[in-house]
Motif scaffolding. Sequence first.
Motif, PDB file in Angstrom:
ATOM      1  N   GLU A 279      -5.774  11.550   3.566  1.00 32.96           N
ATOM      2  CA  GLU A 279      -5.430  10.638   2.480  1.00 32.96           C
ATOM      3  C   GLU A 279      -5.717  11.270   1.129  1.00 32.96           C
ATOM      4  O   GLU A 279      -4.887  11.202   0.206  1.00 32.96           O
ATOM      5  N   ASN A 280      -6.868  11.897   0.990  1.00 36.20           N
ATOM      6  CA  ASN A 280      -7.267  12.472  -0.287  1.00 36.20           C
ATOM      7  C   ASN A 280      -6.345  13.614  -0.710  1.00 36.20           C
ATOM      8  O   ASN A 280      -5.928  13.696  -1.866  1.00 36.20           O
ATOM      9  N   LYS A 281      -5.998  14.478   0.241  1.00 40.40           N
ATOM     10  CA  LYS A 281      -5.179  15.641  -0.104  1.00 40.40           C
ATOM     11  C   LYS A 281      -3.701  15.295  -0.270  1.00 40.40           C
ATOM     12  O   LYS A 281      -2.984  15.957  -1.016  1.00 40.40           O
ATOM     13  N   SER A 282      -3.245  14.271   0.436  1.00 37.91           N
ATOM     14  CA  SER A 282      -1.841  13.856   0.294  1.00 37.91           C
ATOM     15  C   SER A 282      -1.669  12.825  -0.816  1.00 37.91           C
ATOM     16  O   SER A 282      -0.552  12.570  -1.267  1.00 37.91           O
ATOM     17  N   ARG A 283      -2.802  12.198  -1.211  1.00 42.16           N
ATOM     18  CA  ARG A 283      -2.804  11.152  -2.253  1.00 42.16           C
ATOM     19  C   ARG A 283      -1.928   9.959  -1.869  1.00 42.16           C
ATOM     20  O   ARG A 283      -1.304   9.331  -2.724  1.00 42.16           O
ATOM     21  N   GLU A 284      -1.907   9.673  -0.584  1.00 40.44           N
ATOM     22  CA  GLU A 284      -1.155   8.519  -0.079  1.00 40.44           C
ATOM     23  C   GLU A 284      -1.943   7.868   1.055  1.00 40.44           C
ATOM     24  O   GLU A 284      -2.657   8.549   1.804  1.00 40.44           O
ATOM     25  N   ILE A 285      -1.804   6.540   1.189  1.00 43.67           N
ATOM     26  CA  ILE A 285      -2.406   5.817   2.305  1.00 43.67           C
ATOM     27  C   ILE A 285      -1.800   6.336   3.607  1.00 43.67           C
ATOM     28  O   ILE A 285      -0.597   6.575   3.688  1.00 43.67           O
ATOM     29  N   GLN A 286      -2.643   6.512   4.630  1.00 44.22           N
ATOM     30  CA  GLN A 286      -2.196   7.196   5.834  1.00 44.22           C
ATOM     31  C   GLN A 286      -2.400   6.401   7.118  1.00 44.22           C
ATOM     32  O   GLN A 286      -3.332   5.605   7.245  1.00 44.22           O
ATOM     33  N   ASN A 287      -1.479   6.638   8.053  1.00 44.56           N
ATOM     34  CA  ASN A 287      -1.627   6.245   9.450  1.00 44.56           C
ATOM     35  C   ASN A 287      -1.740   7.557  10.216  1.00 44.56           C
ATOM     36  O   ASN A 287      -0.787   8.347  10.242  1.00 44.56           O
ATOM     37  N   VAL A 288      -2.895   7.811  10.811  1.00 41.56           N
ATOM     38  CA  VAL A 288      -3.154   9.095  11.466  1.00 41.56           C
ATOM     39  C   VAL A 288      -3.302   8.883  12.970  1.00 41.56           C
ATOM     40  O   VAL A 288      -4.138   8.096  13.416  1.00 41.56           O
TER      41      VAL A 288
ATOM     42  N   LEU B 246     -14.511   0.239   8.874  1.00 37.01           N
ATOM     43  CA  LEU B 246     -15.572   1.006   8.227  1.00 37.01           C
ATOM     44  C   LEU B 246     -15.459   0.942   6.711  1.00 37.01           C
ATOM     45  O   LEU B 246     -14.354   0.828   6.161  1.00 37.01           O
ATOM     46  N   ASN B 247     -16.593   1.027   6.037  1.00 36.73           N
ATOM     47  CA  ASN B 247     -16.607   1.238   4.597  1.00 36.73           C
ATOM     48  C   ASN B 247     -16.204   2.681   4.324  1.00 36.73           C
ATOM     49  O   ASN B 247     -16.762   3.612   4.918  1.00 36.73           O
ATOM     50  N   LYS B 248     -15.242   2.888   3.436  1.00 39.19           N
ATOM     51  CA  LYS B 248     -14.776   4.239   3.172  1.00 39.19           C
ATOM     52  C   LYS B 248     -15.825   5.067   2.408  1.00 39.19           C
ATOM     53  O   LYS B 248     -15.861   6.290   2.534  1.00 39.19           O
ATOM     54  N   LYS B 249     -16.687   4.388   1.658  1.00 36.76           N
ATOM     55  CA  LYS B 249     -17.646   5.108   0.835  1.00 36.76           C
ATOM     56  C   LYS B 249     -18.692   5.830   1.665  1.00 36.76           C
ATOM     57  O   LYS B 249     -18.992   7.006   1.427  1.00 36.76           O
TER      58      LYS B 249
ATOM     59  N   VAL C 128      -5.204   5.326  16.604  1.00 38.74           N
ATOM     60  CA  VAL C 128      -4.709   5.527  15.248  1.00 38.74           C
ATOM     61  C   VAL C 128      -5.799   5.136  14.260  1.00 38.74           C
ATOM     62  O   VAL C 128      -6.659   4.310  14.553  1.00 38.74           O
ATOM     63  N   ALA C 129      -5.721   5.768  13.092  1.00 38.99           N
ATOM     64  CA  ALA C 129      -6.627   5.423  11.997  1.00 38.99           C
ATOM     65  C   ALA C 129      -5.790   5.042  10.785  1.00 38.99           C
ATOM     66  O   ALA C 129      -4.830   5.736  10.441  1.00 38.99           O
ATOM     67  N   PHE C 130      -6.133   3.927  10.162  1.00 30.94           N
ATOM     68  CA  PHE C 130      -5.471   3.474   8.940  1.00 30.94           C
ATOM     69  C   PHE C 130      -6.470   3.638   7.800  1.00 30.94           C
ATOM     70  O   PHE C 130      -7.594   3.120   7.883  1.00 30.94           O
ATOM     71  N   THR C 131      -6.061   4.336   6.743  1.00 27.48           N
ATOM     72  CA  THR C 131      -7.009   4.585   5.656  1.00 27.48           C
ATOM     73  C   THR C 131      -7.121   3.411   4.689  1.00 27.48           C
ATOM     74  O   THR C 131      -7.823   3.496   3.684  1.00 27.48           O
ATOM     75  N   VAL C 132      -6.444   2.327   4.996  1.00 24.55           N
ATOM     76  CA  VAL C 132      -6.655   1.028   4.346  1.00 24.55           C
ATOM     77  C   VAL C 132      -6.669  -0.008   5.461  1.00 24.55           C
ATOM     78  O   VAL C 132      -5.878   0.093   6.405  1.00 24.55           O
ATOM     79  N   ASP C 133      -7.563  -0.961   5.386  1.00 23.79           N
ATOM     80  CA  ASP C 133      -7.625  -2.004   6.417  1.00 23.79           C
ATOM     81  C   ASP C 133      -6.264  -2.694   6.499  1.00 23.79           C
ATOM     82  O   ASP C 133      -5.825  -3.331   5.536  1.00 23.79           O
ATOM     83  N   PRO C 134      -5.535  -2.573   7.634  1.00 24.60           N
ATOM     84  CA  PRO C 134      -4.177  -3.125   7.725  1.00 24.60           C
ATOM     85  C   PRO C 134      -4.135  -4.649   7.712  1.00 24.60           C
ATOM     86  O   PRO C 134      -3.082  -5.227   7.436  1.00 24.60           O
ATOM     87  N   ILE C 135      -5.251  -5.300   8.015  1.00 21.84           N
ATOM     88  CA  ILE C 135      -5.270  -6.768   8.040  1.00 21.84           C
ATOM     89  C   ILE C 135      -5.514  -7.335   6.637  1.00 21.84           C
ATOM     90  O   ILE C 135      -4.756  -8.169   6.135  1.00 21.84           O
ATOM     91  N   THR C 136      -6.576  -6.877   5.995  1.00 25.43           N
ATOM     92  CA  THR C 136      -6.951  -7.417   4.672  1.00 25.43           C
ATOM     93  C   THR C 136      -6.342  -6.639   3.520  1.00 25.43           C
ATOM     94  O   THR C 136      -6.342  -7.121   2.390  1.00 25.43           O
ATOM     95  N   GLN C 137      -5.844  -5.414   3.797  1.00 28.99           N
ATOM     96  CA  GLN C 137      -5.340  -4.497   2.773  1.00 28.99           C
ATOM     97  C   GLN C 137      -6.421  -4.163   1.744  1.00 28.99           C
ATOM     98  O   GLN C 137      -6.120  -3.816   0.601  1.00 28.99           O
ATOM     99  N   ASP C 138      -7.674  -4.232   2.172  1.00 26.73           N
ATOM    100  CA  ASP C 138      -8.805  -3.863   1.322  1.00 26.73           C
ATOM    101  C   ASP C 138      -8.884  -2.339   1.251  1.00 26.73           C
ATOM    102  O   ASP C 138      -9.140  -1.670   2.261  1.00 26.73           O
ATOM    103  N   LYS C 139      -8.687  -1.782   0.067  1.00 17.45           N
ATOM    104  CA  LYS C 139      -8.641  -0.332  -0.084  1.00 17.45           C
ATOM    105  C   LYS C 139     -10.016   0.318  -0.068  1.00 17.45           C
ATOM    106  O   LYS C 139     -10.135   1.543  -0.103  1.00 17.45           O
ATOM    107  N   THR C 140     -11.085  -0.470   0.001  1.00 15.70           N
ATOM    108  CA  THR C 140     -12.430   0.089   0.123  1.00 15.70           C
ATOM    109  C   THR C 140     -12.825   0.244   1.593  1.00 15.70           C
ATOM    110  O   THR C 140     -13.892   0.779   1.894  1.00 15.70           O
TER     111      THR C 140
END
Length: 301
Positions: A266-275, A203-206, A165-177
């Motif tokens: 995430e970008n196209k749905s505009r929501e944080i995702q679990n993929v 990973l860094n999202k940038k 699975v991939a989380f588009t926000v770090d599930p531990i720290t909730q760091d959105k970057t």
Amino acid sequence: RKGLSLFKLKDMDIPVPEFFVIDSSVYKDIVFESLDRDIDKLTEKKKNPEEEEVEKSILKTKFSEELIDEIKSSYTRISGFTDSWVSVRSSVVFPSREEVSFSGVFKTLLNVRHIDDLLEAIKKVYASVLTDDVVMYAANKDIDLSEVKVSVVVQRMVQAEVSGVAFTVDPITQDKTKMSVEAVYGLGDVIASGEITPDTYVLNKKDLSIVEKHISPQEWMRVRTVGSKKKRNSVEKISISPTWSHRQKLDERHLEEVAKIALVVENKSREIQNVEWVQAGGRIWILQNKSLSKEFRAPEV
């Protein structure tokens, strides 16, 4: 819901195994015809009918010839020259209570092959809506089951070499970057069940550079068996050699591919995702996604 999410992923050009969806009106027709025909027999003991009796009633109800032709055509389209192994899953239609999740409540059939077995599997999904567990679940959630309709997703199966699975926000720290990817050899259900600790990559999202990497030894993996009809839904544990058990499950190239796909969703749905993803034959496939926006709301200051 599951069917709709797959159509949305396909519209985003996300690599999703071929699938088709059977409309929820079919569920209503089959269940009502079955119960109308057999209601006296099912209730003659003045108590709730046994699950096996309900399933038997639904299994003997026939699809229309027109519908069978449509299912055959759709199955041939995703199979090609040979009959493919497919999964058959429920997809709930319940717009009045979007916050209620039916995840894992209804029956899922894996490794289904040939049209006759597919037709039977579809009916078994319908019958699973009327089991004691579902009735109890509905009662606890204050749900009127007569308002619930069920579509069926039929999807070509891929044999997972690596999954996760991939989380588009770090599930531990909730760091959105940052984002997180988890990976195991074989089937990924062992992550949710806690049977195996997965590799974790942050990973860094940038720029998708790796910030943290935790490699977890894995001594065995779970794979699906594709043998006789009796073993259709079985899985097998396979030992992993010491040479491979301590290796990184997902190489850098495929890790970056998983991350990029998750960020597109995430970008196209505009929501944080679990993929949910799998690697098979050197390719990454996306099986499903789920919005996590509610779970990752920023805390009030």
